[in-house]
Design a protein around this motif. Structure first.
Motif, PDB file in Angstrom:
ATOM      1  N   UNK A  58       0.861  -1.180   0.000  1.00  0.00           N
ATOM      2  CA  UNK A  58       0.000   0.000   0.000  1.00  0.00           C
ATOM      3  C   UNK A  58       0.898   1.231   0.000  1.00  0.00           C
ATOM      4  N   UNK A  59       0.785   2.049  -1.023  1.00  0.00           N
ATOM      5  CA  UNK A  59       1.593   3.269  -1.116  1.00  0.00           C
ATOM      6  C   UNK A  59       3.078   2.983  -0.894  1.00  0.00           C
ATOM      7  N   UNK A  60       3.564   1.870  -1.464  1.00  0.00           N
ATOM      8  CA  UNK A  60       4.977   1.531  -1.354  1.00  0.00           C
ATOM      9  C   UNK A  60       5.373   0.874  -0.049  1.00  0.00           C
ATOM     10  N   UNK A  61       4.413   0.698   0.847  1.00  0.00           N
ATOM     11  CA  UNK A  61       4.675   0.070   2.150  1.00  0.00           C
ATOM     12  C   UNK A  61       4.207  -1.383   2.112  1.00  0.00           C
ATOM     13  N   UNK A  62       5.093  -2.306   2.509  1.00  0.00           N
ATOM     14  CA  UNK A  62       4.710  -3.722   2.535  1.00  0.00           C
ATOM     15  C   UNK A  62       4.036  -4.023   3.866  1.00  0.00           C
ATOM     16  N   UNK A  96      -7.075   0.058   5.521  1.00  0.00           N
ATOM     17  CA  UNK A  96      -5.982   0.266   6.468  1.00  0.00           C
ATOM     18  C   UNK A  96      -5.624   1.749   6.509  1.00  0.00           C
ATOM     19  N   UNK A  97      -5.336   2.237   7.721  1.00  0.00           N
ATOM     20  CA  UNK A  97      -4.905   3.626   7.880  1.00  0.00           C
ATOM     21  C   UNK A  97      -3.400   3.650   8.181  1.00  0.00           C
ATOM     22  N   UNK A  98      -2.599   3.888   7.167  1.00  0.00           N
ATOM     23  CA  UNK A  98      -1.152   3.886   7.349  1.00  0.00           C
ATOM     24  C   UNK A  98      -0.648   5.139   8.056  1.00  0.00           C
ATOM     25  N   UNK A  99      -1.510   6.142   8.194  1.00  0.00           N
ATOM     26  CA  UNK A  99      -1.074   7.383   8.835  1.00  0.00           C
ATOM     27  C   UNK A  99      -1.104   7.258  10.365  1.00  0.00           C
ATOM     28  N   UNK A 100      -1.620   6.139  10.854  1.00  0.00           N
ATOM     29  CA  UNK A 100      -1.817   5.997  12.295  1.00  0.00           C
ATOM     30  C   UNK A 100      -1.116   4.750  12.809  1.00  0.00           C
ATOM     31  N   UNK A 101       0.202   4.810  12.927  1.00  0.00           N
ATOM     32  CA  UNK A 101       0.983   3.720  13.523  1.00  0.00           C
ATOM     33  C   UNK A 101       0.600   3.609  15.001  1.00  0.00           C
ATOM     34  N   UNK A 152      -9.287  -8.244  11.412  1.00  0.00           N
ATOM     35  CA  UNK A 152      -8.142  -8.238  10.495  1.00  0.00           C
ATOM     36  C   UNK A 152      -7.121  -7.250  11.059  1.00  0.00           C
ATOM     37  N   UNK A 153      -5.894  -7.736  11.204  1.00  0.00           N
ATOM     38  CA  UNK A 153      -4.802  -6.908  11.709  1.00  0.00           C
ATOM     39  C   UNK A 153      -3.890  -6.522  10.561  1.00  0.00           C
ATOM     40  N   UNK A 154      -3.250  -5.366  10.706  1.00  0.00           N
ATOM     41  CA  UNK A 154      -2.276  -4.909   9.712  1.00  0.00           C
ATOM     42  C   UNK A 154      -0.970  -4.593  10.434  1.00  0.00           C
ATOM     43  N   UNK A 155       0.107  -5.226   9.972  1.00  0.00           N
ATOM     44  CA  UNK A 155       1.419  -5.026  10.585  1.00  0.00           C
ATOM     45  C   UNK A 155       2.442  -4.871   9.470  1.00  0.00           C
ATOM     46  N   UNK A 156       3.448  -4.002   9.679  1.00  0.00           N
ATOM     47  CA  UNK A 156       4.495  -3.855   8.657  1.00  0.00           C
ATOM     48  C   UNK A 156       5.130  -5.224   8.410  1.00  0.00           C
ATOM     49  N   UNK A 157       5.332  -5.512   7.145  1.00  0.00           N
ATOM     50  CA  UNK A 157       5.780  -6.861   6.777  1.00  0.00           C
ATOM     51  C   UNK A 157       7.300  -6.972   6.847  1.00  0.00           C
ATOM     52  N   UNK A 158       7.841  -6.653   8.014  1.00  0.00           N
ATOM     53  CA  UNK A 158       9.290  -6.757   8.192  1.00  0.00           C
ATOM     54  C   UNK A 158       9.597  -6.935   9.674  1.00  0.00           C
TER      55      UNK A 158
END
Ligand code: FES
Length: 106
Positions: free
Chosen positions: A22-26, A99-104, A36-42
């Motif tokens: 999403x927007x260059x973020x894995x 997913x809201x990537x602006x809100x870590x 459903x959870x979203x976590x940086x893929x690293x």
């Protein structure tokens, strides 16, 4: 908050992982029942994709050295990783995972 479309809900396997970009973020999307959870893929220990690891409930395990991360907080639960991994708010809109990537949250 800026939620963006990440995947179709049906593409995220129950109890499993779907890797998306999403927007260059894995990002790894993990489904646990209706959540459903979203976590940086690293992994925070080394540059390993968490989406290639195992999921158990609301934890994901890095396959290389076995560190587990809480999918709700991103917190590392055991060594060797000590740093959290960013996690992001999600919402389900119809059949779409947003997913809201602006809100870590980690
Ligand atoms: S690379 Fe993930 S625990 Fe070492």
């Amino acid at each position: 908050m800026t939620f963006v479309e990440a995947a179709q809900l049906t593409d995220v396997p129950e109890g499993g992982v779907l890797a998306v970009e999403i927007d260059g973020e894995e990002i790894a999307l993990v489904r646990d029942g209706s959540d459903v959870y979203a976590i940086r893929d690293e992994c925070s220990h080394a540059s390993i994709k968490l989406s290639e690891g195992d999921v158990e409930g609301c934890e994901i395990e890095c396959w290389l050295h076995g560190s587990r991360f809480d999918l709700r907080t991103g917190k590392a639960l055991n060594f060797p990783a000590t740093e959290p991994v960013p996690v992001y708010p999600t919402q389900i809109t119809g059949d779409v995972v947003m997913v809201d990537l602006s809100a870590d949250r980690s």
